[in-house]
Design a protein around this motif. Structure first.
Motif, mmCIF file in Angstrom:
data_model
loop_
_atom_site.group_PDB
_atom_site.id
_atom_site.type_symbol
_atom_site.label_atom_id
_atom_site.label_comp_id
_atom_site.label_asym_id
_atom_site.label_seq_id
_atom_site.Cartn_x
_atom_site.Cartn_y
_atom_site.Cartn_z
ATOM 1 N N VAL A 1 0.702 -1.083 0.072
ATOM 2 C CA VAL A 1 0.084 0.037 0.019
ATOM 3 C C VAL A 1 0.902 1.200 -0.061
ATOM 4 O O VAL A 1 0.411 2.115 -0.759
ATOM 5 C CB VAL A 1 -0.940 -0.062 1.283
ATOM 6 N N ARG A 2 2.004 1.229 0.948
ATOM 7 C CA ARG A 2 2.565 2.709 0.906
ATOM 8 C C ARG A 2 3.427 2.599 -0.387
ATOM 9 O O ARG A 2 3.571 3.995 -0.875
ATOM 10 C CB ARG A 2 3.841 2.112 1.914
ATOM 11 N N ARG A 3 3.838 1.627 -1.131
ATOM 12 C CA ARG A 3 4.665 1.632 -2.458
ATOM 13 C C ARG A 3 3.362 2.142 -3.419
ATOM 14 O O ARG A 3 3.799 2.928 -4.137
ATOM 15 C CB ARG A 3 4.919 0.262 -2.701
ATOM 16 N N ASP A 4 2.223 1.651 -3.449
ATOM 17 C CA ASP A 4 1.273 1.834 -4.467
ATOM 18 C C ASP A 4 0.941 3.584 -4.234
ATOM 19 O O ASP A 4 0.560 4.331 -5.330
ATOM 20 C CB ASP A 4 0.034 1.228 -4.172
ATOM 21 N N LEU A 5 1.073 4.013 -2.790
ATOM 22 C CA LEU A 5 0.459 5.373 -2.734
ATOM 23 C C LEU A 5 1.840 6.328 -2.545
ATOM 24 O O LEU A 5 1.599 7.282 -1.901
ATOM 25 C CB LEU A 5 -0.350 5.158 -1.417
ATOM 26 N N ALA A 6 2.908 5.972 -3.040
ATOM 27 C CA ALA A 6 4.115 6.820 -2.942
ATOM 28 C C ALA A 6 3.881 8.167 -3.057
ATOM 29 O O ALA A 6 4.610 8.989 -2.461
ATOM 30 C CB ALA A 6 5.285 5.994 -3.298
ATOM 31 N N ALA A 7 3.253 8.365 -4.093
ATOM 32 C CA ALA A 7 3.155 9.682 -4.678
ATOM 33 C C ALA A 7 2.265 10.601 -3.921
ATOM 34 O O ALA A 7 2.078 11.765 -4.210
ATOM 35 C CB ALA A 7 2.819 9.915 -6.221
ATOM 36 N N PHE A 8 1.401 9.955 -3.021
ATOM 37 C CA PHE A 8 0.455 10.837 -2.070
ATOM 38 C C PHE A 8 1.147 11.312 -1.037
ATOM 39 O O PHE A 8 2.394 10.583 -0.509
ATOM 40 C CB PHE A 8 -0.863 9.732 -1.895
ATOM 41 N N PRO A 9 0.454 12.183 0.028
ATOM 42 C CA PRO A 9 1.044 12.634 1.233
ATOM 43 C C PRO A 9 1.276 11.406 2.051
ATOM 44 O O PRO A 9 0.522 10.374 2.096
ATOM 45 C CB PRO A 9 -0.005 13.509 1.677
ATOM 46 N N ASP A 10 2.428 11.509 2.638
ATOM 47 C CA ASP A 10 2.640 10.303 3.664
ATOM 48 C C ASP A 10 1.569 10.017 4.651
ATOM 49 O O ASP A 10 1.198 8.748 4.761
ATOM 50 C CB ASP A 10 4.159 10.516 4.436
ATOM 51 N N SER A 11 0.740 11.097 5.020
ATOM 52 C CA SER A 11 -0.198 10.707 6.171
ATOM 53 C C SER A 11 -1.537 10.087 5.608
ATOM 54 O O SER A 11 -2.062 9.081 6.209
ATOM 55 C CB SER A 11 -0.766 12.038 6.668
ATOM 56 N N VAL A 12 -1.724 10.278 4.172
ATOM 57 C CA VAL A 12 -2.732 9.431 3.519
ATOM 58 C C VAL A 12 -2.110 7.909 3.395
ATOM 59 O O VAL A 12 -2.976 7.115 3.759
ATOM 60 C CB VAL A 12 -3.035 10.062 2.196
ATOM 61 N N ALA A 13 -1.025 7.711 2.903
ATOM 62 C CA ALA A 13 -0.496 6.599 2.757
ATOM 63 C C ALA A 13 -0.366 5.844 3.994
ATOM 64 O O ALA A 13 -0.675 4.457 4.126
ATOM 65 C CB ALA A 13 1.044 6.370 2.201
ATOM 66 N N ALA A 14 0.083 6.300 5.127
ATOM 67 C CA ALA A 14 0.123 5.794 6.554
ATOM 68 C C ALA A 14 -1.511 5.244 6.820
ATOM 69 O O ALA A 14 -1.309 4.135 7.515
ATOM 70 C CB ALA A 14 0.870 6.527 7.411
ATOM 71 N N ASP A 15 -2.346 6.104 6.806
ATOM 72 C CA ASP A 15 -3.575 5.774 7.311
ATOM 73 C C ASP A 15 -4.106 4.540 6.543
ATOM 74 O O ASP A 15 -4.680 3.473 6.999
ATOM 75 C CB ASP A 15 -4.727 6.957 7.187
ATOM 76 N N VAL A 16 -3.963 4.608 5.191
ATOM 77 C CA VAL A 16 -4.381 3.469 4.222
ATOM 78 C C VAL A 16 -3.684 2.169 4.502
ATOM 79 O O VAL A 16 -4.425 1.188 4.690
ATOM 80 C CB VAL A 16 -4.410 3.976 2.715
ATOM 81 N N ALA A 17 -2.523 2.283 4.748
ATOM 82 C CA ALA A 17 -1.837 0.945 5.015
ATOM 83 C C ALA A 17 -2.078 0.561 6.444
ATOM 84 O O ALA A 17 -2.390 -0.726 6.723
ATOM 85 C CB ALA A 17 -0.206 1.400 5.221
ATOM 86 N N LEU A 18 -2.531 1.369 7.412
ATOM 87 C CA LEU A 18 -2.903 0.801 8.783
ATOM 88 C C LEU A 18 -4.133 -0.087 8.795
ATOM 89 O O LEU A 18 -4.508 -0.912 8.845
ATOM 90 C CB LEU A 18 -2.931 1.832 9.750
ATOM 91 N N ALA A 19 -5.072 0.884 7.677
ATOM 92 C CA ALA A 19 -6.412 0.352 7.313
ATOM 93 C C ALA A 19 -6.339 -0.951 6.948
ATOM 94 O O ALA A 19 -7.120 -1.978 6.936
ATOM 95 C CB ALA A 19 -7.575 1.235 6.922
ATOM 96 N N ALA A 20 -5.498 -1.050 5.686
ATOM 97 C CA ALA A 20 -5.520 -2.289 4.919
ATOM 98 C C ALA A 20 -4.709 -3.567 5.749
ATOM 99 O O ALA A 20 -5.533 -4.678 5.648
ATOM 100 C CB ALA A 20 -4.421 -2.073 3.866
ATOM 101 N N SER A 21 -3.831 -3.255 6.873
ATOM 102 C CA SER A 21 -3.291 -4.108 7.739
ATOM 103 C C SER A 21 -4.191 -4.748 8.477
ATOM 104 O O SER A 21 -4.621 -6.034 8.591
ATOM 105 C CB SER A 21 -2.231 -3.897 8.232
ATOM 106 N N GLU A 22 -5.310 -3.982 9.115
ATOM 107 C CA GLU A 22 -6.421 -4.466 10.020
ATOM 108 C C GLU A 22 -7.391 -5.028 9.198
ATOM 109 O O GLU A 22 -8.125 -6.320 9.751
ATOM 110 C CB GLU A 22 -7.069 -3.033 10.587
#
Length: 167
Positions: free
Chosen positions: A34-55
């Motif tokens: 997820v972090r790789r796929d969203l690398a061009a987005f703000p880090d806060s967005v990538a971090a939130d989506v990665a946490l949700a994806a993991s859960e």
């Protein structure tokens, strides 16, 4: 950062879905992807989506047939509107349970060892929910659990079509 496309020029985009073996040890790979796929987005967005994806992935593996022999879970991402990023995790089915935030009260939340993932998803996403892969009275082919995240359209990078597939 390049300017985002104007809302009138927006067309939905979808990242290629990723399939993961139904094992909890894959959760870190889900976050990394997820972090790789969203690398061009703000880090806060990538971090939130990665946490949700993991859960959501962990729930799929823990509570459904995704953890069975040859079980899998599928993660999908799409930019469904200029200000919305949608995450979906599809499980392998075969359970009667439906995703829900447990009805814990007071200090129970502070001492709970499990069952707080959807509460976290609820806190960081605009909304979340689920729907069956296929509506059928006697078949349970799995659930798609989704979460939507708000974006500032100005922070949506241009040129995403180099990284994703449009459909």
């Amino acid at each position: 950062m390049p300017a985002a496309p104007s809302p009138s020029a927006f067309s939905p985009v979808r990242w290629e879905p990723r399939i993961y073996p139904g094992s909890l040890d894959q959760a870190s790979r889900v976050r990394t992807d997820v972090r790789r796929d969203l690398a061009a987005f703000p880090d806060s967005v990538a971090a939130d989506v990665a946490l949700a994806a993991s859960e959501l992935f962990a729930n799929a593996v823990e509570y459904t047939a995704s953890s069975g022999e040859n079980g899998e879970a599928v993660r999908a991402l799409r930019l469904s509107a200029p200000d919305r990023l949608r995450l979906e995790v599809t499980d392998g089915g075969f359970t009667e349970a439906r995703p829900a935030i447990p009805a814990l009260t007071g200090t129970d939340w502070f001492t709970a060892e499990r069952h707080r993932g959807l509460l976290m998803v609820s806190a960081i996403a605009l909304d979340w929910g689920y729907f069956p892969v296929y509506e059928h009275p006697s078949l349970n082919l799995g659930l798609v659990v989704w979460a939507e995240f708000g974006l500032d359209p100005a922070q949506v990078p241009s040129g995403l079509d180099r990284f994703i597939h449009t459909r």
